[in-house]
Motif scaffolding. Structure first.
Motif, PDB file in Angstrom:
ATOM      1  N   CYS A  60       0.858  -1.188   0.000  1.00 11.80           N
ATOM      2  CA  CYS A  60       0.000   0.000   0.000  1.00 11.80           C
ATOM      3  C   CYS A  60       0.884   1.224   0.000  1.00 11.80           C
ATOM      4  O   CYS A  60       1.699   1.402   0.897  1.00 11.80           O
ATOM      5  N   CYS A  71      -7.026  -1.292   0.441  1.00 12.51           N
ATOM      6  CA  CYS A  71      -6.181  -1.634   1.580  1.00 12.51           C
ATOM      7  C   CYS A  71      -7.077  -1.826   2.803  1.00 12.51           C
ATOM      8  O   CYS A  71      -7.921  -0.980   3.100  1.00 12.51           O
ATOM      9  N   CYS A  80      -0.011   3.475   3.135  1.00  8.55           N
ATOM     10  CA  CYS A  80       0.473   2.982   4.439  1.00  8.55           C
ATOM     11  C   CYS A  80       1.985   2.759   4.411  1.00  8.55           C
ATOM     12  O   CYS A  80       2.606   2.614   5.457  1.00  8.55           O
TER      13      CYS A  80
HETATM   14 ZN   LIG Z   1      -3.150   1.405   3.202  1.00  9.27          ZN
END
Ligand SMILES: [Zn+2]
Length: 157
Positions: free
Chosen positions: A114, A141, A117
């Protein structure tokens, strides 16, 4: 104690929905009135119920009061049912995905990068399409809800 009276009013009004024992479409309802007196008086002042001071064990709810009660009851006390959409796959993509052993499929979905993230994460799979001979999986995600994708090269597994 410092009460938030409006909050108590809202919850009481919501709970009245549970003790409605007589409903007349368009004309409100009657509900058992075993609630805090001051709260019931405030609900009366707000126009949701008739004057609660009577010998009757139930109180009349105005149509507005009944509808508001129903709305609040559903908002506060309905169990949330999270509907996760089934992933949409093209026929070719589904065929390709089904060739991947189940264990590997899980590993693939649980190891997606991701960009938001900045870490490996699990993907909520939303769709699968073919791009040439590669399978492209798209989803979100599971941590941040951002879009993620994973490309499965031919015979990667
Ligand atoms: Zn994420």
């Amino acid at each position: 104690m410092n009460y938030d009276e409006d909050k108590i009013d809202e919850f009481t009004l919501a709970l009245l929905c549970l003790v409605v024992h007589q409903r007349e479409e368009g004309l409100g309802a009657r509900a058992w009135k075993g609630f805090d007196w001051e709260t019931l008086n405030r609900l009366h002042d707000k126009g949701y119920i008739s004057n609660p001071v009577s010998k009757a064990k139930s109180v009349a709810m105005t149509e507005e009061g009944f509808l508001k009660s129903k709305e609040l009851f559903e908002r506060y006390f309905t169990k949330e049912t999270k509907t996760i959409p089934l992933p949409k796959f093209t026929d070719a993509a589904k065929k390709r995905w089904n060739q991947v052993p189940e264990r590997v499929r899980k590993d693939i979905i649980d190891a997606v990068w991701c960009t938001r993230c900045r870490t490996g994460t699990s993907m909520q799979l939303l769709e699968g399409t073919m791009s040439g001979r590669s399978l492209v999986l798209r989803g979100t995600c599971k941590q941040c809800g951002g879009e993620v994708a994973r490309v499965i090269e031919p015979a990667e597994e």
